[in-house]
Write an enzyme that holds these catalytic residues in place. Structure first.
Site, mmCIF file in Angstrom:
data_model
loop_
_atom_site.group_PDB
_atom_site.id
_atom_site.type_symbol
_atom_site.label_atom_id
_atom_site.label_comp_id
_atom_site.label_asym_id
_atom_site.label_seq_id
_atom_site.Cartn_x
_atom_site.Cartn_y
_atom_site.Cartn_z
ATOM 1 N N HIS A 181 45.537 18.828 98.845
ATOM 2 C CA HIS A 181 45.799 17.686 99.727
ATOM 3 C C HIS A 181 47.099 17.851 100.509
ATOM 4 O O HIS A 181 47.706 16.862 100.914
ATOM 5 C CB HIS A 181 45.803 16.367 98.934
ATOM 6 C CG HIS A 181 44.446 15.977 98.449
ATOM 7 N ND1 HIS A 181 44.223 14.826 97.710
ATOM 8 C CD2 HIS A 181 43.222 16.561 98.591
ATOM 9 C CE1 HIS A 181 42.931 14.742 97.419
ATOM 10 N NE2 HIS A 181 42.309 15.785 97.952
ATOM 11 N N ASN A 187 41.167 14.552 89.863
ATOM 12 C CA ASN A 187 42.412 14.356 90.604
ATOM 13 C C ASN A 187 43.544 13.899 89.691
ATOM 14 O O ASN A 187 43.293 13.311 88.641
ATOM 15 C CB ASN A 187 42.194 13.327 91.719
ATOM 16 C CG ASN A 187 41.600 13.944 92.965
ATOM 17 O OD1 ASN A 187 41.913 15.066 93.315
ATOM 18 N ND2 ASN A 187 40.716 13.214 93.634
ATOM 19 N N TYR A 198 44.936 14.951 104.577
ATOM 20 C CA TYR A 198 45.866 14.191 103.740
ATOM 21 C C TYR A 198 47.310 14.306 104.219
ATOM 22 O O TYR A 198 48.165 13.523 103.786
ATOM 23 C CB TYR A 198 45.760 14.635 102.280
ATOM 24 C CG TYR A 198 44.555 14.056 101.576
ATOM 25 C CD1 TYR A 198 44.632 12.849 100.889
ATOM 26 C CD2 TYR A 198 43.322 14.699 101.616
ATOM 27 C CE1 TYR A 198 43.539 12.310 100.253
ATOM 28 C CE2 TYR A 198 42.212 14.162 100.986
ATOM 29 C CZ TYR A 198 42.325 12.974 100.300
ATOM 30 O OH TYR A 198 41.220 12.440 99.678
ATOM 31 N N CYS A 206 38.407 21.561 96.061
ATOM 32 C CA CYS A 206 38.467 20.385 96.924
ATOM 33 C C CYS A 206 37.603 20.694 98.139
ATOM 34 O O CYS A 206 37.526 21.851 98.571
ATOM 35 C CB CYS A 206 39.914 20.095 97.353
ATOM 36 S SG CYS A 206 40.104 18.593 98.352
ATOM 37 N N ASP A 207 36.960 19.683 98.688
ATOM 38 C CA ASP A 207 36.080 19.931 99.832
ATOM 39 C C ASP A 207 36.782 19.743 101.176
ATOM 40 O O ASP A 207 36.213 20.100 102.213
ATOM 41 C CB ASP A 207 34.842 19.045 99.768
ATOM 42 C CG ASP A 207 35.165 17.558 99.758
ATOM 43 O OD1 ASP A 207 36.255 17.196 99.289
ATOM 44 O OD2 ASP A 207 34.320 16.761 100.203
ATOM 45 N N ARG A 265 43.380 2.973 89.551
ATOM 46 C CA ARG A 265 43.775 3.366 90.903
ATOM 47 C C ARG A 265 44.366 2.177 91.655
ATOM 48 O O ARG A 265 45.324 2.337 92.415
ATOM 49 C CB ARG A 265 42.574 3.922 91.655
ATOM 50 C CG ARG A 265 42.915 4.244 93.104
ATOM 51 C CD ARG A 265 41.802 4.956 93.830
ATOM 52 N NE ARG A 265 42.166 5.176 95.227
ATOM 53 C CZ ARG A 265 41.453 5.873 96.099
ATOM 54 N NH1 ARG A 265 40.318 6.430 95.709
ATOM 55 N NH2 ARG A 265 41.858 6.028 97.337
#
Length: 443
Positions: free
Chosen positions: A196, A144, A245, A165-166, A90
């Site tokens: 997102h 993801n 997002y 997704c939360d 990442r």
């Protein structure tokens, strides 16, 4: 029932265990199998889980395995929660993009596309193994970038894989609190987008659309994290509450500069924090894990807030994706209907997108499966953002499937946060140089 977690050595897994074992869990798991390629990380997480177990009256049996086929045998549900390349990957996703003046974020923009290129081969192979070993299992994906991964896995598993997704349900929960909806209120909503990238466009409480009144009230919007992030005037202008997002799209310049000027990126923070935890969990790994988790949650999306602003307690304590997963499992296994926001096949919901594209929409879930709810047509403004992002997602899926470098280049160039074909080419060149697995994948 048997639940298998792919990525069982991940840092967030004890949180999933807490939800599964809790007295208020909507479904009971008898056997929990943690699968991971790293025996060392599995052992650390197992120690945390073992320390948690005495707190719960309904703790499931827990086993750990590095043998995928053995772990999956007889599974009723499979949670997918892997990070190919780890937190160090990442860091590279973010820094390569920032080095070329493009926003770098885990799931947004070129960072998310590079992450997908690393992840899709493993996830496609995983889907095939599940098909062969546990064909009746439901797969709940929160690996993801969730929308891309779910769409690729659907090509193998069809409707038996669902992405979660939360963030959308958290948005709706905050909106209901802001309008004072009681627990017994009759609620329906209109939420549409991609993972997102979505909007809450309607919120009907006891037969009345409560969203216009919410948007008109400063006091009500103060309780909505997404409104605080993007500004009350902006959410009123668009007449909707955006997924958090969308900050990276609506305020791309500001987000990029805040990330670049920070001492470290989000990925660097997590890599430093979690590497330290796994290297030295200490004599009391549970206490160490709890401390690290609190720091992680409190600093979530810090670049979207002013430097001295902290997250509200209600924004941190939301139940997380594990609660979404359990609610989905409960509806599928018990038949008690639930209304959720999930990543599912588009069909005719958004006619401007391919039928087999994955979208994020409200769904009714019961023993017969997942049933997307009708939505209002998209405005041209919203479609103008969704369409190019979905185009980039589908191009990156095709690039991974066909091993095509040109398709990968087109994926980077198609994304609205990449403003130059030449920059897209440089992004691909740098990612392939940093990640040999991507270079090997693309011919």
């Amino acid at each position: 029932m048997k639940l298998v977690i792919i990525g069982g050595g991940g840092f967030r897994i004890p949180g999933v265990y807490e939800a599964i074992a809790g007295d208020d869990a909507p479904v009971r798991i008898d056997d929990l199998v943690l699968y991971d390629v790293s025996a060392e990380r599995l052992e650390t997480i197992r120690r945390v889980v073992d320390a948690l177990a005495p707190r719960f009256a309904h703790a499931p049996r827990v086993t750990a395995s590095t043998d995928l086929r053995e772990a999956l045998a007889g599974a009723d549900f499979v949670f997918s929660a892997v990070r190919i390349g780890g937190s160090a990957g990442r860091v590279t996703d973010e820094r390569v993009a920032l080095g070329l003046g493009v926003l770098g974020q885990e799931t947004i923009g070129p960072g998310g596309l590079a992450y997908a290129l690393r992840t899709l081969p493993f996830m496609t192979d995983l889907a095939r193994t599940i098909r062969d070993v546990a064909p009746d299992a439901w797969v709940i994906n929160f690996t993801n970038p969730a929308g891309i991964v779910t769409e690729a896995m659907r090509a193998v598993l069809g409707d038996r894989v669902v992405g979660i997704c939360d963030t959308p349900i958290g948005l709706i929960r905050r909106a209901l609190q802001a309008v004072g909806a009681g627990a017994e209120a009759e609620v329906s909503f209109d939420y549409v987008g991609l993972n997102h990238l979505g909007w809450l466009r309607g919120l009907v409480v006891d037969g009345r659309d409560a969203l216009p009144g919410l948007l008109a009230s400063d006091a009500a919007l103060e309780g909505i994290e997404e409104a605080r992030l993007m500004g009350f005037d902006w959410v009123r202008a668009i007449g909707a509450l955006p997924n958090e997002y969308l900050f990276y799209y609506y305020f791309a310049r500001e987000a990029r500069e805040r990330i670049r000027s920070a001492d470290e990126t989000r990925g660097e923070f997590l890599d430093r924090q979690q590497s330290a935890f796994f290297q030295e969990p200490g004599a009391d790994p549970l206490a160490s894990w709890l401390r690290v988790r609190h720091e992680r949650e409190a600093s979530y999306m810090a670049e979207s807030r002013e430097s001295d602003e902290e997250r509200h307690a209600a924004d941190v304590d939301g139940g997380g994706y594990q609660r979404v997963a359990l609610d989905l499992m409960a509806a599928l296994s018990t038949g008690r209907p639930a209304t959720m926001i999930l990543n599912v096949r588009n069909g005719a919901l958004v006619p401007q997108l391919p039928e087999d594209a994955v979208v994020e929409v409200g769904c009714r879930v019961d023993a017969d499966g997942v049933h997307p709810l009708p939505i209002a047509p998209l405005s041209s403004e919203m479609l103008g953002l969704i369409a190019p992002v979905k185009a980039a997602e589908r191009l990156v899926i095709a690039a991974a499937r066909e091993g095509s470098r040109s398709l990968a280049w087109r994926a980077f160039a198609a994304h609205p946060l990449v403003d130059s074909v030449a920059i897209a080419e440089q992004l691909l060149a740098r990612y392939t140089a940093k990640f040999p697995e991507i270079d090997r994948l693309l011919s």
